[in-house]
Design an enzyme around this catalytic site. Sequence first.
Site, PDB file in Angstrom:
ATOM      1  N   VAL A  10      -2.048  26.213  15.600  1.00  0.00           N
ATOM      2  CA  VAL A  10      -0.851  25.367  15.608  1.00  0.00           C
ATOM      3  C   VAL A  10      -0.378  25.218  14.176  1.00  0.00           C
ATOM      4  CG1 VAL A  10      -1.350  24.025  17.693  1.00  0.00           C
ATOM      5  CG2 VAL A  10      -2.248  23.280  15.501  1.00  0.00           C
ATOM      6  N   SER A  11       0.922  25.218  13.991  1.00  0.00           N
ATOM      7  CA  SER A  11       1.481  24.902  12.679  1.00  0.00           C
ATOM      8  C   SER A  11       1.727  23.408  12.625  1.00  0.00           C
ATOM      9  CB  SER A  11       2.783  25.668  12.434  1.00  0.00           C
ATOM     10  OG  SER A  11       3.757  25.251  13.353  1.00  0.00           O
TER      11      SER A  11
END
Length: 548
Positions: A10-11
């Site tokens: 995930v960013s």
Amino acid sequence: MKRAAIYVRVSTEEQAEHGYSIDAQLETLRTYCRMYEMTVFKEYADRGVSGKSIEKRFELQQMIRDAKAGMFDLVLVWKINRLARNTIDLLQIVEELRKYNVEFRSFSENFDTSSPMGKFALSMMGSVGELERNTIVENVKMGLKHRAKTGKHNGKVPLGYTILDLGSAGAHKRKTVIEVVPEEAAVVKRIFEMFSTGHGYRSIANQLNHDGYKTKMNRPFSICSVKDILDNPFYVGQIRYNRYENWSEKRRKGKSTEPILADGVHQAIIDEPLWEKVQLLRSKKGFASTKRFDGKFLLTGLLRCPQCGAAMTASVTKNTAKDGSKIIRTYYSCSSFRSKGRSICSANSIRKDDAERFVTDRIREVLVKPHILRGIVASINIRKNNRIKPLQEELGAIKTKLSQIEEKRKKYFELYELDGFDRELFSERLGELDEERDQLLARMSEIEFDLNGDNSQIVPYETVHSLIRRFEHLLQMSSFDQRKTLLHLIIQRISLNDKRQIENIELAFHETTEHHFLRAAPSAHAAEGAFPFDGKAPKLRHRLSITI
């Protein structure tokens, strides 16, 4: 049963989005593995990292390393864009996995990537992911350009100003205003006034540092920081934006053809007459030649000042003898002294010829005296062992902390089921625990990647001797330009002691330098040039650092 490696990512921006969380991805992929009777070898999770490139994605790099070692048969991701948002990176990663006989599979886009149609579909899906990312980037850029055109500033403000937060202005928005900081504004005015009365960049920086002033980043002033202030139209009440495009990739080569310059809504510090006078003086000085002298300096940027640690740069003195002849002496001097003045550092000059001769003699000495090199290699291996232990201890402490966090999570979920429990408090506390857990897991990934690299590998004496022997031979046989290229590729830094004598030379060999420069000589038509050496060096798998 197939051994599956699960990869999730995930960013920072996506962590709050439904369905993108690490836990949600992992649960989905674990269920998939159970359904198709696959064994989960390991779960690799990159938390809060962009998919733009593989840089800083330690878990991905470790997964590729494990794939090369044959530890699993298949890589499973929730969605293709979790692996990469760049089409080239995606195809290269999948191709590399294929070389190691590792299959790639996406839960959301389930097709066979080994077939011609599968490869085509993978390429298309990768392009779609890259298009999505580029569309988001373009939309953000459009919004920032609109702000600039309406006189609003983007990002940080320069010296002399501060941003005041006035509170919420709607969903996900904050209302802010830019105000002048009187103490900083006085420094800015002084810089413009000093330059307008004939002071140069270095003279201004030296005086400001002598008086104890600092830049916005709380650092001493330099020639560059003074130039940046004198060049910034923000001080005359204007907004400048979009001077460069794709800065992270192109830097100053990405100069925009359509920069934005608009009247700002903030208060000016410098009036128009003073601004115009300074810009006129700068344009006149800009035609002066920046080259101070001719000469070939091999070690520029490699030598380090013994006083402040800054890089040493080339300098020259010119004197006239009694008979009228010119005497030219060349040195390496502290760049901070030359840029920021005597109040920051001293010249700490060392003669150019002495420094360059010492470096080549020292490299030759460790070859002709094997006991010196054996002692160096032994010291490297001792340092490696000493570095491993604290990392292992930190890793153990992180695992203990993660277990404690998981226990707390379970207790909170048990309390949640009781009537009358404060749901808002539960959500807030659970969020804090999740944030702490993600930080610990990210650090654990970095430590494990570090421990699985070259830090735990014992360095053989024969490898070091062979690499330095080839390096020294090339230095003797190559042209000046090639010698300088080699020195800057292999030498990381050269340290001086307080007597201005060379104390340490730090060398670093890695797979790229070994392959292109220290193995077989490349073709004479190759872009990097032909280095006059034939032979083979031992193949390197990791970076190797040596101090002689």
